[in-house]
Design a protein around this motif. Structure first.
Motif, PDB file in Angstrom:
ATOM      1  N   GLU A   1       0.827  -1.208   0.000  1.00 22.30           N
ATOM      2  CA  GLU A   1       0.000   0.000   0.000  1.00 22.30           C
ATOM      3  C   GLU A   1       0.862   1.259   0.000  1.00 22.30           C
ATOM      4  OE1 GLU A   1      -3.942  -1.717   2.338  1.00 22.30           O
ATOM      5  OE2 GLU A   1      -2.203  -1.049   3.500  1.00 22.30           O
ATOM      6  N   LEU A   2       1.926   1.255   0.788  1.00 23.75           N
ATOM      7  CA  LEU A   2       2.830   2.408   0.809  1.00 23.75           C
ATOM      8  C   LEU A   2       3.469   2.597  -0.556  1.00 23.75           C
ATOM      9  CD1 LEU A   2       4.306   4.711   2.202  1.00 23.75           C
ATOM     10  CD2 LEU A   2       5.961   3.028   3.067  1.00 23.75           C
ATOM     11  N   ALA A   3       3.918   1.516  -1.149  1.00 22.34           N
ATOM     12  CA  ALA A   3       4.535   1.589  -2.477  1.00 22.34           C
ATOM     13  C   ALA A   3       3.563   2.168  -3.503  1.00 22.34           C
ATOM     14  CB  ALA A   3       5.007   0.205  -2.912  1.00 22.34           C
ATOM     15  N   GLU A   4       2.310   1.740  -3.455  1.00 21.54           N
ATOM     16  CA  GLU A   4       1.309   2.254  -4.388  1.00 21.54           C
ATOM     17  C   GLU A   4       1.106   3.750  -4.195  1.00 21.54           C
ATOM     18  OE1 GLU A   4      -2.065  -0.278  -3.660  1.00 21.54           O
ATOM     19  OE2 GLU A   4      -1.209  -1.930  -4.840  1.00 21.54           O
ATOM     20  N   ARG A   5       1.036   4.194  -2.956  1.00 25.11           N
ATOM     21  CA  ARG A   5       0.872   5.628  -2.691  1.00 25.11           C
ATOM     22  C   ARG A   5       2.069   6.432  -3.187  1.00 25.11           C
ATOM     23  NH1 ARG A   5      -1.755   6.925   3.213  1.00 25.11           N
ATOM     24  NH2 ARG A   5      -3.637   5.681   2.957  1.00 25.11           N
ATOM     25  N   MET A   6       3.258   5.826  -3.099  1.00 28.00           N
ATOM     26  CA  MET A   6       4.477   6.514  -3.502  1.00 28.00           C
ATOM     27  C   MET A   6       4.744   6.427  -5.002  1.00 28.00           C
ATOM     28  SD  MET A   6       7.129   5.432  -0.465  1.00 28.00           S
ATOM     29  CE  MET A   6       8.503   6.222  -1.307  1.00 28.00           C
ATOM     30  N   GLY A   7       4.071   5.484  -5.666  1.00 25.66           N
ATOM     31  CA  GLY A   7       4.335   5.277  -7.083  1.00 25.66           C
ATOM     32  C   GLY A   7       5.639   4.532  -7.328  1.00 25.66           C
TER      33      GLY A   7
ATOM     34  N   ALA B   1      14.439  12.612  -2.379  1.00 24.76           N
ATOM     35  CA  ALA B   1      13.109  12.621  -2.999  1.00 24.76           C
ATOM     36  C   ALA B   1      12.298  11.393  -2.564  1.00 24.76           C
ATOM     37  CB  ALA B   1      13.235  12.661  -4.518  1.00 24.76           C
ATOM     38  N   PHE B   2      12.937  10.236  -2.486  1.00 25.14           N
ATOM     39  CA  PHE B   2      12.267   9.010  -2.044  1.00 25.14           C
ATOM     40  C   PHE B   2      11.768   9.180  -0.606  1.00 25.14           C
ATOM     41  CE2 PHE B   2      12.223   4.838  -0.017  1.00 25.14           C
ATOM     42  CZ  PHE B   2      11.601   4.021  -0.961  1.00 25.14           C
ATOM     43  N   LEU B   3      12.633   9.696   0.266  1.00 21.54           N
ATOM     44  CA  LEU B   3      12.243   9.900   1.663  1.00 21.54           C
ATOM     45  C   LEU B   3      11.107  10.909   1.797  1.00 21.54           C
ATOM     46  CD1 LEU B   3      15.756   9.922   3.361  1.00 21.54           C
ATOM     47  CD2 LEU B   3      14.068   8.079   3.393  1.00 21.54           C
ATOM     48  N   GLN B   4      11.130  11.948   0.964  1.00 23.09           N
ATOM     49  CA  GLN B   4      10.067  12.956   1.008  1.00 23.09           C
ATOM     50  C   GLN B   4       8.733  12.350   0.562  1.00 23.09           C
ATOM     51  OE1 GLN B   4      10.304  16.322   2.187  1.00 23.09           O
ATOM     52  NE2 GLN B   4       8.137  15.809   2.239  1.00 23.09           N
ATOM     53  N   LYS B   5       8.759  11.555  -0.505  1.00 25.22           N
ATOM     54  CA  LYS B   5       7.533  10.883  -0.963  1.00 25.22           C
ATOM     55  C   LYS B   5       7.018   9.938   0.111  1.00 25.22           C
ATOM     56  CE  LYS B   5       8.339  10.419  -5.895  1.00 25.22           C
ATOM     57  NZ  LYS B   5       8.445   9.469  -6.982  1.00 25.22           N
TER      58      LYS B   5
END
Length: 90
Positions: free
Chosen positions: A47-53, A72-76
């Motif tokens: 679910e987290l991965a989906e939200r982050m794209g 950028a990854f941490l911010q997403k």
């Protein structure tokens, strides 16, 4: 001997292990914070991965400590968890 005792023994006997452990502390601190935040809201890695794209495998690698994320990854990730990313130099 429990883990805490074992860790203290190893640190006393091998100062280089303690030095490396301390050097990795910030990395594991952000991992711990992400896992706790994700679990607190009942969110899976997928679910987290989906939200982050991103791919779930990236979340898994991050949580295992084998992925060095970009800012950028941490911010997403923070945004997707409803959190604010704060970075400081002390």
């Amino acid at each position: 001997m429990d883990f805490k005792e074992y860790k203290a023994k190893v640190f006393a006997e091998r100062p280089e292990v303690k030095e490396e452990y301390d050097a990795l502390a910030p990395q594991y601190e952000i991992i711990r914070a992400e896992i706790e935040s994700r679990r607190a809201i009942g969110m899976t890695q997928k679910e987290l991965a989906e939200r982050m794209g991103t791919a779930q495998a990236n979340i898994s690698r991050f949580e295992s400590g084998s992925y060095n994320p970009s800012l950028a990854f941490l911010q997403k990730m923070a945004d997707s968890l409803g959190k604010t990313l704060k970075i400081s130099l002390e």
